[in-house]
Design an enzyme around this catalytic site. Structure first.
Site, mmCIF file in Angstrom:
data_model
loop_
_atom_site.group_PDB
_atom_site.id
_atom_site.type_symbol
_atom_site.label_atom_id
_atom_site.label_comp_id
_atom_site.label_asym_id
_atom_site.label_seq_id
_atom_site.Cartn_x
_atom_site.Cartn_y
_atom_site.Cartn_z
ATOM 1 N N ASN A 114 91.340 29.256 -42.834
ATOM 2 C CA ASN A 114 90.709 29.309 -41.526
ATOM 3 C C ASN A 114 91.394 30.313 -40.603
ATOM 4 O OD1 ASN A 114 89.033 28.600 -39.349
ATOM 5 N ND2 ASN A 114 90.359 26.911 -38.735
ATOM 6 N N HIS A 118 85.053 26.736 -38.084
ATOM 7 C CA HIS A 118 83.818 27.289 -37.540
ATOM 8 C C HIS A 118 83.072 28.107 -38.592
ATOM 9 C CE1 HIS A 118 85.726 26.515 -33.629
ATOM 10 N NE2 HIS A 118 84.550 26.691 -33.071
#
Length: 239
Positions: free
Chosen positions: A122, A91
Site C-alpha cells: 500500500n 484505497h
C-alpha cells in the site's frame, strides 16, 4: 476515428462491461464508480477519470474512513472491520487523485473503495503506481483508470468484526489514454504481499488482466481500437 470512440472519449468515466456472473452492485460517487461485491464485501472494480487539472488541489487528505451510505446495511463494511487484521484499508481510487474537491475526497474514504492490502504494498509499490498515473494524466491531459482486487480460484483469508471481508490475492490497474493520434493502454498486476514490485516490472497487457479477472475493462471502445490497444504492453509508451 469511429463515431463510438469519439463519443466514449468525452464520457466522464469508462465502465467495464456488467458481470455475467457473480455479485455486482453499481455505486456512483462524485469522482468514481464502483462495482460492489456483496459476497466478498470488496469492490469488483473501481473506475474513474483522472484529468491533468485533478492531479492536485487545495483539499487536504481526509483522516476518517467511513461506511458507504449507498451500500445496503448488511454489506456496509465499517472502518473497524479491518482492525488488528494486519492489513491496511487500501484505497482503490486514491486520496491524492481527489484533492480537487471536498466531496470527492470524503467519498474516496468510503470503505466500499477499500480492500485489505499488505501495508508495504500500500505504501510502496502501489503508491508508486498511483504517483505515476498522476504524472501520465498531466502528460496525456486525461486518462481512464480501472482497478480492483484479484481473487484466484482458492479459499481466501477473511477478516472483519461486523462483516466478513475477503482478502485478495493481488490487485490490478488498467490505464487508458485516448489522446488523439496517441491512443494507448497498459495494465499492471501486483501480488498482495510485502515484496518490492516496481511498476515497470508489474506491467502487462490489458488483455492479460481481462483473462485473469474475467472482466471486460474498456468495453465501450470501438472493437478494432480496443483489440489494438489492449494487446500491447510497452511501458516506454508512457514516458
Amino acid at each position: 476515428m469511429h463515431i463510438l470512440t469519439i463519443l466514449v472519449a468525452i464520457l466522464a468515466i469508462l465502465l467495464p462491461k456488467p458481470l455475467s456472473k457473480g455479485s455486482e452492485m453499481i455505486v456512483r460517487h462524485k469522482a468514481y464508480t464502483l462495482s460492489y461485491n456483496k459476497s466478498r464485501n470488496t469492490p469488483n472494480w473501481v473506475a474513474w477519470t483522472l484529468t491533468a487539472n485533478h492531479t492536485d488541489g487545495p483539499v487536504p487528505r481526509a483522516s476518517k474512513f467511513l461506511a458507504d451510505p449507498l451500500i445496503p446495511r448488511a454489506y456496509r463494511v465499517e472502518y473497524y472491520d479491518y482492525k488488528e487484521s494486519g492489513y491496511d484499508r487500501g484505497h482503490m481510487c486514491p486520496a491524492a487523485d481527489n484533492k480537487w474537491n471536498a466531496q470527492a475526497m470524503k467519498e474516496c474514504f468510503y470503505m466500499s473503495n477499500m480492500c485489505p492490502q499488505d501495508p508495504a504494498l500500500n505504501s510502496g509499490s502501489w503508491a508508486s503506481l498511483e504517483k505515476a498515473c498522476r504524472q501520465w494524466a498531466k502528460t496525456e491531459g486525461k486518462i481512464y483508470i480501472v482497478c480492483g482486487p484479484v481473487y484466484k480460484n482458492r479459499k481466501h483469508e477473511r477478516i472483519g468484526v461486523s462483516h466478513v471481508v475477503e482478502v485478495p490475492d493481488g490487485f490490478f490497474k488498467a490505464v487508458l489514454s485516448l489522446r488523439k493520434g496517441h491512443e494507448k493502454a497498459i495494465a499492471f498486476y501486483y501480488a498482495n504481499n510485502s515484496k518490492k514490485q516496481p511498476y515497470r516490472h508489474a506491467c502487462t497487457a490489458v488483455d492479460n488482466i481481462e483473462a485473469l479477472t474475467g472482466l471486460d475493462l474498456f468495453a465501450d471502445l470501438d472493437d478494432k481500437l480496443e483489440a489494438r490497444l489492449e494487446r500491447r504492453c510497452n511501458i516506454n509508451d508512457w514516458k
